[in-house]
Design a protein around this motif. Structure first.
Motif, PDB file in Angstrom:
ATOM      1  N   GLU A  85     -16.606  -6.382   2.058  1.00 42.55           N
ATOM      2  CA  GLU A  85     -16.391  -5.079   1.432  1.00 42.55           C
ATOM      3  C   GLU A  85     -14.911  -4.778   1.245  1.00 42.55           C
ATOM      4  OE1 GLU A  85     -18.829  -2.610   0.340  1.00 42.55           O
ATOM      5  OE2 GLU A  85     -19.861  -4.555   0.391  1.00 42.55           O
ATOM      6  N   SER A  86     -14.036  -5.553   1.894  1.00 41.64           N
ATOM      7  CA  SER A  86     -12.599  -5.297   1.785  1.00 41.64           C
ATOM      8  C   SER A  86     -12.087  -5.641   0.393  1.00 41.64           C
ATOM      9  CB  SER A  86     -11.838  -6.123   2.822  1.00 41.64           C
ATOM     10  OG  SER A  86     -10.436  -6.005   2.618  1.00 41.64           O
ATOM     11  N   ARG A  87     -11.261  -4.752  -0.162  1.00 40.98           N
ATOM     12  CA  ARG A  87     -10.613  -5.071  -1.439  1.00 40.98           C
ATOM     13  C   ARG A  87      -9.159  -5.479  -1.222  1.00 40.98           C
ATOM     14  NH1 ARG A  87      -7.872  -0.355  -3.892  1.00 40.98           N
ATOM     15  NH2 ARG A  87      -8.242   1.535  -2.650  1.00 40.98           N
ATOM     16  N   GLY A  88      -8.850  -5.781   0.034  1.00 45.71           N
ATOM     17  CA  GLY A  88      -7.494  -6.203   0.343  1.00 45.71           C
ATOM     18  C   GLY A  88      -7.481  -7.291   1.396  1.00 45.71           C
ATOM     19  N   LEU A  89      -7.082  -6.933   2.603  1.00 44.15           N
ATOM     20  CA  LEU A  89      -6.914  -7.891   3.688  1.00 44.15           C
ATOM     21  C   LEU A  89      -8.175  -7.997   4.538  1.00 44.15           C
ATOM     22  CD1 LEU A  89      -4.741  -9.729   5.028  1.00 44.15           C
ATOM     23  CD2 LEU A  89      -4.130  -7.759   6.459  1.00 44.15           C
ATOM     24  N   LYS A  90      -8.547  -9.250   4.864  1.00 41.67           N
ATOM     25  CA  LYS A  90      -9.657  -9.514   5.778  1.00 41.67           C
ATOM     26  C   LYS A  90      -9.080 -10.164   7.023  1.00 41.67           C
ATOM     27  CE  LYS A  90     -12.712 -10.258   1.824  1.00 41.67           C
ATOM     28  NZ  LYS A  90     -13.474 -11.255   1.043  1.00 41.67           N
ATOM     29  N   ILE A  91      -9.398  -9.591   8.193  1.00 36.25           N
ATOM     30  CA  ILE A  91      -8.860 -10.076   9.464  1.00 36.25           C
ATOM     31  C   ILE A  91     -10.019 -10.518  10.339  1.00 36.25           C
ATOM     32  CG2 ILE A  91      -7.507  -9.481  11.517  1.00 36.25           C
ATOM     33  CD1 ILE A  91      -6.110  -7.327   9.829  1.00 36.25           C
ATOM     34  N   THR A 111       0.816  -1.225   0.000  1.00 31.95           N
ATOM     35  CA  THR A 111       0.000   0.000   0.000  1.00 31.95           C
ATOM     36  C   THR A 111       0.846   1.270   0.000  1.00 31.95           C
ATOM     37  OG1 THR A 111      -0.168   0.293   2.427  1.00 31.95           O
ATOM     38  CG2 THR A 111      -1.694  -1.278   1.392  1.00 31.95           C
ATOM     39  N   LEU A 112       2.162   1.132   0.016  1.00 38.40           N
ATOM     40  CA  LEU A 112       3.024   2.306   0.115  1.00 38.40           C
ATOM     41  C   LEU A 112       2.841   3.274  -1.045  1.00 38.40           C
ATOM     42  CD1 LEU A 112       6.344   0.714   1.444  1.00 38.40           C
ATOM     43  CD2 LEU A 112       4.788   2.240   2.680  1.00 38.40           C
ATOM     44  N   THR A 113       2.518   2.755  -2.190  1.00 34.87           N
ATOM     45  CA  THR A 113       2.374   3.615  -3.369  1.00 34.87           C
ATOM     46  C   THR A 113       0.930   4.034  -3.628  1.00 34.87           C
ATOM     47  OG1 THR A 113       2.253   1.648  -4.781  1.00 34.87           O
ATOM     48  CG2 THR A 113       4.428   2.657  -4.483  1.00 34.87           C
ATOM     49  N   VAL A 114       0.007   3.634  -2.771  1.00 33.37           N
ATOM     50  CA  VAL A 114      -1.395   4.032  -2.926  1.00 33.37           C
ATOM     51  C   VAL A 114      -1.518   5.530  -2.652  1.00 33.37           C
ATOM     52  CG1 VAL A 114      -3.738   3.753  -2.028  1.00 33.37           C
ATOM     53  CG2 VAL A 114      -2.274   1.749  -2.331  1.00 33.37           C
ATOM     54  N   THR A 115      -2.137   6.247  -3.557  1.00 32.30           N
ATOM     55  CA  THR A 115      -2.218   7.702  -3.417  1.00 32.30           C
ATOM     56  C   THR A 115      -3.592   8.202  -2.984  1.00 32.30           C
ATOM     57  OG1 THR A 115      -2.698   7.872  -5.791  1.00 32.30           O
ATOM     58  CG2 THR A 115      -0.389   8.098  -5.110  1.00 32.30           C
ATOM     59  N   ASP A 116      -4.635   7.360  -3.118  1.00 31.52           N
ATOM     60  CA  ASP A 116      -5.944   7.790  -2.646  1.00 31.52           C
ATOM     61  C   ASP A 116      -6.111   7.377  -1.182  1.00 31.52           C
ATOM     62  OD1 ASP A 116      -6.056   5.120  -3.133  1.00 31.52           O
ATOM     63  OD2 ASP A 116      -7.974   5.123  -4.187  1.00 31.52           O
ATOM     64  N   PRO A 129     -20.155   2.695   2.482  1.00 30.78           N
ATOM     65  CA  PRO A 129     -20.308   3.706   1.431  1.00 30.78           C
ATOM     66  C   PRO A 129     -21.157   4.901   1.850  1.00 30.78           C
ATOM     67  CG  PRO A 129     -21.677   1.797   0.954  1.00 30.78           C
ATOM     68  CD  PRO A 129     -20.826   1.427   2.135  1.00 30.78           C
ATOM     69  N   THR A 130     -22.052   4.697   2.820  1.00 31.24           N
ATOM     70  CA  THR A 130     -22.946   5.778   3.235  1.00 31.24           C
ATOM     71  C   THR A 130     -22.204   6.859   4.011  1.00 31.24           C
ATOM     72  OG1 THR A 130     -24.814   4.243   3.352  1.00 31.24           O
ATOM     73  CG2 THR A 130     -25.055   6.341   4.496  1.00 31.24           C
ATOM     74  N   TYR A 131     -21.337   6.449   4.938  1.00 26.27           N
ATOM     75  CA  TYR A 131     -20.682   7.418   5.818  1.00 26.27           C
ATOM     76  C   TYR A 131     -19.174   7.526   5.608  1.00 26.27           C
ATOM     77  CZ  TYR A 131     -25.126   7.565   8.295  1.00 26.27           C
ATOM     78  OH  TYR A 131     -26.438   7.729   8.597  1.00 26.27           O
ATOM     79  N   ILE A 132     -18.504   6.421   5.328  1.00 33.71           N
ATOM     80  CA  ILE A 132     -17.047   6.464   5.153  1.00 33.71           C
ATOM     81  C   ILE A 132     -16.699   6.881   3.733  1.00 33.71           C
ATOM     82  CG2 ILE A 132     -14.908   5.130   5.309  1.00 33.71           C
ATOM     83  CD1 ILE A 132     -16.262   3.369   7.402  1.00 33.71           C
ATOM     84  N   LYS A 133     -17.506   6.433   2.782  1.00 36.08           N
ATOM     85  CA  LYS A 133     -17.394   6.855   1.379  1.00 36.08           C
ATOM     86  C   LYS A 133     -16.058   6.480   0.752  1.00 36.08           C
ATOM     87  CE  LYS A 133     -20.660  10.704   1.831  1.00 36.08           C
ATOM     88  NZ  LYS A 133     -21.080  10.430   3.211  1.00 36.08           N
ATOM     89  N   ALA A 134     -15.603   5.277   1.049  1.00 37.29           N
ATOM     90  CA  ALA A 134     -14.379   4.740   0.446  1.00 37.29           C
ATOM     91  C   ALA A 134     -14.444   3.223   0.548  1.00 37.29           C
ATOM     92  CB  ALA A 134     -13.141   5.268   1.154  1.00 37.29           C
ATOM     93  N   VAL A 135     -13.813   2.541  -0.409  1.00 34.89           N
ATOM     94  CA  VAL A 135     -13.725   1.085  -0.346  1.00 34.89           C
ATOM     95  C   VAL A 135     -12.520   0.740   0.520  1.00 34.89           C
ATOM     96  CG1 VAL A 135     -13.456  -1.047  -1.649  1.00 34.89           C
ATOM     97  CG2 VAL A 135     -14.743   0.864  -2.633  1.00 34.89           C
ATOM     98  N   PRO A 136     -12.725   0.033   1.635  1.00 37.37           N
ATOM     99  CA  PRO A 136     -11.612  -0.226   2.551  1.00 37.37           C
ATOM    100  C   PRO A 136     -10.602  -1.221   2.002  1.00 37.37           C
ATOM    101  CG  PRO A 136     -13.601  -1.346   3.303  1.00 37.37           C
ATOM    102  CD  PRO A 136     -14.007  -0.495   2.140  1.00 37.37           C
ATOM    103  N   LEU A 137      -9.335  -0.987   2.332  1.00 38.18           N
ATOM    104  CA  LEU A 137      -8.270  -1.929   2.006  1.00 38.18           C
ATOM    105  C   LEU A 137      -8.191  -3.048   3.034  1.00 38.18           C
ATOM    106  CD1 LEU A 137      -5.421   0.537   0.971  1.00 38.18           C
ATOM    107  CD2 LEU A 137      -6.580  -1.085  -0.522  1.00 38.18           C
TER     108      LEU A 137
END
Length: 315
Positions: A247-253, A50-55, A224-232
């Motif tokens: 909803e995670s597009r990355g790691l699920k813990i 995620t180091l290069t993620v800019t959003d 999406p209603t309140y955070i308004k971002a897709v979580p990593l």
């Protein structure tokens, strides 16, 4: 002059690249001491991607049972039942009778993870100011739950901040009840603790509830209603967190997942699995945190015969 200007421009570019590289290198993962090496390695490897993620980099976690202990009872229940015992029980005035009627309905329902039950928590607190509700939750935490915030999850959240993540907490408990103590313990903004929202009118909370309710599929809708971002990263612990975890597009813990109860057809894709076996199949990261009852604490919830949550001794 043009040659000097060009050299100056390129020097600035080089310096900016050096500073950018230094900034990336400064983000260093700190291993979580009580988790296995392979768990730490997987988290570190993912964070480095995620180091290069800019959003926006967003991580979302469930609250009870995920970031702090829920044995033997949910803090939301203990706060309400203790308050009722001290302020309404055995009183004959109109308000006391109305509040105890709500509690009687909750006890009769018994399903303290169902939407009608979590809505009734807000109904019970209606008429109180947000400050009074926040104090009620904070005092309950300090009295009966202090020390139950998982140190491993606090360390994980510290790592996420180091890597530039926004950390959000979702709870099916009343939002005002949890915001102060959760934000204080985890070092996140109060506004990043989202729970069941009651409309505030004339300075006090009403019994009008704002949708969606962060329970089951409602947790996924809150993002999406309140955070308004897709979580990593998304973290949870129970069947009720399944939709949110997906909803995670990355790691699920998944923290302390149940490995006893086989879920039924009503649980959709989890049918035929325990919570643990389902998430193992899905490739989630399974972690363990110590959650056992403090035998020195007396819980008023016990007097109301509410079911206990299972203990999860650290393995």
């Amino acid at each position: 002059m043009r040659s000097i200007s060009n050299r100056f421009f390129y020097a600035i570019v080089v310096l900016l690249n050096v500073f950018a590289a230094g900034s990336i290198c400064a983000q260093q993962y700190r291993p979580i001491a009580t988790w296995p090496d392979e768990t730490n390695a997987r988290i570190e490897e993912f964070l480095n991607t995620t180091l290069t993620v800019t959003d926006r980099k967003v991580a979302v976690f469930d609250c009870d049972g995920t970031v702090f202990g829920q044995a033997p009872y949910y803090l939301a229940d203990e706060a309400l039942y203790d308050y009722a015992d001290k302020n309404y029980k055995n009183r004959k005035d109109k308000e006391s009778r109305q509040k105890m009627a709500i509690l009687d309905r909750m006890v009769k329902d018994g399903n303290n993870v169902g939407k009608p039950y979590v809505e009734d928590r807000v109904h019970f607190l209606s008429g109180m100011t947000p400050e009074e509700i926040a104090t009620l939750g904070y005092d309950c935490y300090m009295r009966s739950y202090k020390g139950k915030m998982y140190p491993e999850m606090k360390a994980l959240i510290s790592n996420l901040k180091e890597y530039g993540f926004e950390v959000w907490i979702l709870t099916a408990s009343p939002e005002f009840l949890y915001q102060r103590f959760v934000a204080s313990e985890l070092g996140i903004p109060v506004t990043h603790v989202l729970g069941v929202k009651g409309v505030v009118k004339n300075g006090v909370m009403s019994d009008e509830i704002i949708m969606p309710i962060p329970q089951d599929d409602g947790k996924a809708q809150v993002i999406p209603t309140y955070i308004k971002a897709v979580p990593l990263i998304v973290g949870g612990n129970s069947r009720g967190d399944m939709d949110m975890l997906n909803e995670s597009r990355g790691l699920k813990i998944v923290v302390n997942p149940d490995d006893v109860t086989v879920r039924g057809k009503e649980d959709g894709p989890m049918s035929g699995h325990t919570v643990k076996s389902y998430w193992e199949k899905e490739g989630a990261l399974i972690v363990h945190c110590n959650d056992v009852r403090d035998r020195n604490v007396s819980f008023k919830t016990a007097d109301f015969k509410i079911r206990t949550n299972l203990e999860n001794p650290k393995k």
